[in-house]
Design a protein around this motif. Structure first.
Motif, PDB file in Angstrom:
ATOM      1  N   ALA A   7     -32.503  50.547  19.204  1.00 42.53           N
ATOM      2  CA  ALA A   7     -33.822  50.067  18.781  1.00 42.53           C
ATOM      3  C   ALA A   7     -33.811  48.545  18.756  1.00 42.53           C
ATOM      4  CB  ALA A   7     -34.180  50.629  17.405  1.00 42.53           C
ATOM      5  N   ASN A   8     -34.968  47.955  18.522  1.00 42.08           N
ATOM      6  CA  ASN A   8     -35.077  46.497  18.464  1.00 42.08           C
ATOM      7  C   ASN A   8     -36.122  46.093  17.421  1.00 42.08           C
ATOM      8  OD1 ASN A   8     -34.536  43.811  19.263  1.00 42.08           O
ATOM      9  ND2 ASN A   8     -36.324  43.799  20.601  1.00 42.08           N
ATOM     10  N   PRO A   9     -35.861  46.400  16.136  1.00 38.97           N
ATOM     11  CA  PRO A   9     -36.811  45.983  15.099  1.00 38.97           C
ATOM     12  C   PRO A   9     -36.749  44.473  14.893  1.00 38.97           C
ATOM     13  CG  PRO A   9     -34.844  46.899  14.099  1.00 38.97           C
ATOM     14  CD  PRO A   9     -34.695  47.093  15.579  1.00 38.97           C
ATOM     15  N   PRO A  10     -37.743  43.881  14.241  1.00 39.62           N
ATOM     16  CA  PRO A  10     -37.709  42.431  13.990  1.00 39.62           C
ATOM     17  C   PRO A  10     -36.453  42.033  13.222  1.00 39.62           C
ATOM     18  CG  PRO A  10     -39.871  43.333  13.476  1.00 39.62           C
ATOM     19  CD  PRO A  10     -38.973  44.504  13.716  1.00 39.62           C
ATOM     20  N   TRP A  11     -35.855  40.934  13.657  1.00 37.86           N
ATOM     21  CA  TRP A  11     -34.620  40.495  13.011  1.00 37.86           C
ATOM     22  C   TRP A  11     -34.847  40.137  11.546  1.00 37.86           C
ATOM     23  CZ3 TRP A  11     -29.834  37.910  15.214  1.00 37.86           C
ATOM     24  CH2 TRP A  11     -29.367  38.630  16.320  1.00 37.86           C
ATOM     25  N   ASP A  12     -36.023  39.626  11.210  1.00 41.27           N
ATOM     26  CA  ASP A  12     -36.219  39.228   9.820  1.00 41.27           C
ATOM     27  C   ASP A  12     -36.453  40.416   8.897  1.00 41.27           C
ATOM     28  OD1 ASP A  12     -38.492  39.289  11.396  1.00 41.27           O
ATOM     29  OD2 ASP A  12     -39.472  37.603  10.444  1.00 41.27           O
ATOM     30  N   ASP A  13     -36.334  41.652   9.403  1.00 42.41           N
ATOM     31  CA  ASP A  13     -36.199  42.811   8.518  1.00 42.41           C
ATOM     32  C   ASP A  13     -34.841  42.810   7.826  1.00 42.41           C
ATOM     33  OD1 ASP A  13     -38.648  43.770   9.345  1.00 42.41           O
ATOM     34  OD2 ASP A  13     -37.831  45.423  10.549  1.00 42.41           O
ATOM     35  N   ASP A  14     -33.832  42.241   8.499  1.00 37.58           N
ATOM     36  CA  ASP A  14     -32.447  42.419   8.077  1.00 37.58           C
ATOM     37  C   ASP A  14     -31.717  41.129   7.722  1.00 37.58           C
ATOM     38  OD1 ASP A  14     -32.050  45.389   8.678  1.00 37.58           O
ATOM     39  OD2 ASP A  14     -32.789  44.662  10.600  1.00 37.58           O
ATOM     40  N   THR A  15     -32.269  39.975   8.070  1.00 32.68           N
ATOM     41  CA  THR A  15     -31.589  38.715   7.793  1.00 32.68           C
ATOM     42  C   THR A  15     -32.600  37.633   7.460  1.00 32.68           C
ATOM     43  OG1 THR A  15     -30.242  36.937   8.760  1.00 32.68           O
ATOM     44  CG2 THR A  15     -31.491  38.306  10.298  1.00 32.68           C
ATOM     45  N   ARG A  16     -32.275  36.837   6.458  1.00 31.47           N
ATOM     46  CA  ARG A  16     -33.136  35.715   6.082  1.00 31.47           C
ATOM     47  C   ARG A  16     -32.775  34.441   6.836  1.00 31.47           C
ATOM     48  NH1 ARG A  16     -31.742  38.430   1.382  1.00 31.47           N
ATOM     49  NH2 ARG A  16     -33.476  39.260   0.141  1.00 31.47           N
ATOM     50  N   THR A  17     -31.556  34.394   7.380  1.00 29.97           N
ATOM     51  CA  THR A  17     -31.044  33.156   7.964  1.00 29.97           C
ATOM     52  C   THR A  17     -30.778  33.245   9.458  1.00 29.97           C
ATOM     53  OG1 THR A  17     -28.713  33.729   7.623  1.00 29.97           O
ATOM     54  CG2 THR A  17     -29.881  32.690   5.774  1.00 29.97           C
ATOM     55  N   GLY A  18     -30.868  34.431  10.044  1.00 30.61           N
ATOM     56  CA  GLY A  18     -30.543  34.613  11.450  1.00 30.61           C
ATOM     57  C   GLY A  18     -29.147  35.145  11.681  1.00 30.61           C
ATOM     58  N   ALA A  19     -28.338  35.242  10.629  1.00 25.20           N
ATOM     59  CA  ALA A  19     -26.969  35.747  10.753  1.00 25.20           C
ATOM     60  C   ALA A  19     -26.895  37.186  10.253  1.00 25.20           C
ATOM     61  CB  ALA A  19     -26.008  34.875   9.957  1.00 25.20           C
ATOM     62  N   TYR A  20     -26.045  37.973  10.905  1.00 30.31           N
ATOM     63  CA  TYR A  20     -25.663  39.294  10.405  1.00 30.31           C
ATOM     64  C   TYR A  20     -24.154  39.258  10.224  1.00 30.31           C
ATOM     65  CZ  TYR A  20     -30.013  41.347  12.431  1.00 30.31           C
ATOM     66  OH  TYR A  20     -31.297  41.665  12.770  1.00 30.31           O
ATOM     67  N   GLY A  21     -23.661  39.206   9.014  1.00 30.08           N
ATOM     68  CA  GLY A  21     -22.216  39.246   8.857  1.00 30.08           C
ATOM     69  C   GLY A  21     -21.702  38.268   7.824  1.00 30.08           C
ATOM     70  N   THR A  22     -20.372  38.132   7.796  1.00 33.49           N
ATOM     71  CA  THR A  22     -19.704  37.310   6.791  1.00 33.49           C
ATOM     72  C   THR A  22     -18.957  36.171   7.474  1.00 33.49           C
ATOM     73  OG1 THR A  22     -17.871  38.897   6.855  1.00 33.49           O
ATOM     74  CG2 THR A  22     -19.479  39.160   5.090  1.00 33.49           C
ATOM     75  N   GLY A  23     -19.698  35.151   7.840  1.00 35.24           N
ATOM     76  CA  GLY A  23     -19.090  33.992   8.473  1.00 35.24           C
ATOM     77  C   GLY A  23     -18.105  33.268   7.580  1.00 35.24           C
ATOM     78  N   SER A  24     -18.240  33.411   6.271  1.00 34.85           N
ATOM     79  CA  SER A  24     -17.352  32.708   5.343  1.00 34.85           C
ATOM     80  C   SER A  24     -15.909  33.192   5.447  1.00 34.85           C
ATOM     81  CB  SER A  24     -17.847  32.887   3.905  1.00 34.85           C
ATOM     82  OG  SER A  24     -17.748  34.250   3.503  1.00 34.85           O
TER      83      SER A  24
END
Length: 412
Positions: free
Chosen positions: A348-365
């Protein structure tokens, strides 16, 4: 979109304006400063004035002073990553209409983001039908059509075709992530098995069908992308090259690359043209991910632990770890969830801002440069193994054909 971007940025990250310098002896003609568009993070692009000129060069050689003069000496100009080939004289030319569609879609992406002064900078003698949006690079005359980007002596090798993208990667990473990573993997693979593989220059633009949520991401367009790369295969197959490996650093390219290899295989029946899902994702890469990752499933979706580790190893100057925001609140169900190696049977391809506020998915830290080094080594090992497999596939299929196996024995 820009209104939503401004609201999202408020109180989260400061967008620092670019400074420009002026020639004190000639105040009427200010000095123009240049900045690389793909070195920015998306909030910085969102903060740019919409009238700042943005230029997409064909080829990397141009006279900056001449370019500034053509644009009336603005205080600053943004330079996008250059397209490495595709035009007459570039050493690997496709029909001009295919290149024109690719470039036009990229410029339209910038216009969609509200930029009003966007241009392609092309060698003299090239007309992409862009009207006033096409600037002439008088320093870069057309090279002889006898010039070739790839020598005939490379026939018999697997031609590696790395394709990245220019796309947002959260607050902390530059737009060039996908290009930087896949270029390093392709060069590393060609260096690991130089007698078996040859790498073309990386293309820094692919397909994004999720541009509306965050600024700065470009889109070559699915149809234009497929047509352009099929054109590349056509040109090389006509010269006797018969093994190709499309290597992608960007997930949005993948469904279109599958179409390309299918059409290429039908169009050129004696070649072996392949792709694979991204990188660091096959048998060797997946094992390395599991061995070294610190994040649970969901920590490596986009601009997360994996890509940030790669960038800390390859280009730490493009990482801003003080800006990292970990985001793992993806709307997950058993057959649809987000990680580097995506799972489940649903697409699927739902809007990204359903799932992220910053554009990232994950734990970059959780990223480290050492993990980036280890994963790069695994990715190169995996791609080198794929090169060997492509050679084996081509050899064994040619043996069957030459022996007249099946329908091949009936004159096909």
């Amino acid at each position: 979109m820009l209104g939503r971007v401004s609201e999202r940025l408020r109180g989260i990250i400061e967008v620092v304006p670019f400074e420009c310098s002026c020639d004190s002896e000639s105040p009427e003609i200010p000095m123009t400063s240049f900045f690389p568009y793909d070195a920015l993070a998306w909030p910085e692009v969102a903060g740019l004035p919409r009238d700042v000129p943005l230029v997409l060069p064909l080829g990397s050689s141009f006279d900056s002073e001449q370019l500034a003069a053509q644009l009336g000496h603005p205080s600053r100009i943004g330079i996008l990553p250059s397209i490495p080939f595709g035009w007459r004289g570039s050493g690997l030319a496709v029909p001009e209409a295919l290149l024109a569609a690719y470039v036009r879609n990229l410029l339209d992406s910038l216009r969609d983001d509200g930029f009003t002064s966007v241009y392609a900078l092309t060698p003299q003698g090239i007309d992409l039908g862009l009207g006033e949006s096409q600037l002439r690079n008088t320093q870069h005359a057309l090279l002889s059509n006898l010039y070739s980007l790839i020598s005939d002596s490379e026939r018999g090798k697997v031609i590696l075709i790395p394709i990245g993208h220019t796309e947002q990667h959260g607050f902390h990473l530059a737009l060039s992530v996908d290009t930087v990573i896949i270029e390093a993997i392709a060069k590393g693979t060609a260096g690991r098995v130089p007698a078996q593989a040859y790498a073309l220059p990386v293309m820094p633009y692919g397909v994004s069908t999720h541009r509306a949520s965050f600024a700065a991401t470009l889109n070559a367009g699915g149809r234009a992308f497929e047509d352009f790369w099929l054109g590349v295969v056509d040109v090389l197959a006509a010269r006797g090259f018969d093994r190709f490996y499309f290597m992608s650093g960007h997930g949005g390219n993948m469904s279109f690359l599958v179409n390309i290899v299918k059409y290429a295989g039908e169009r050129h029946r004696r070649i072996f043209c392949a792709t694979a899902f991204l990188h660091t994702a096959g048998r060797i890469g997946a094992a390395a991910l599991e061995k070294y990752r610190a994040s649970p499933i969901g920590g490596m979706g986009h601009a997360g632990e994996l890509e940030t580790s790669y960038m800390l190893h390859l280009r730490p100057d493009l990482c801003h770890m003080e800006r990292v925001v970990d985001e793992t609140d993806f709307v997950s169900t058993p057959d649809y969830y987000m990680d580097w190696i995506e799972g489940g049977s649903l697409i699927a391809n739902p809007p990204w801002d359903d799932d992220t506020r910053t554009g990232a998915y994950g734990t970059g830290s959780l990223a480290t440069a050492e993990k980036g080094r280890l994963w790069l080594e695994a990715a190169i090992e995996e791609k080198a193994a794929h090169v060997a497999e492509i050679h084996e596939q081509h050899r064994r299929r040619e043996e069957r054909r030459e022996a007249g196996w099946g329908l091949w024995g009936k004159g096909r």
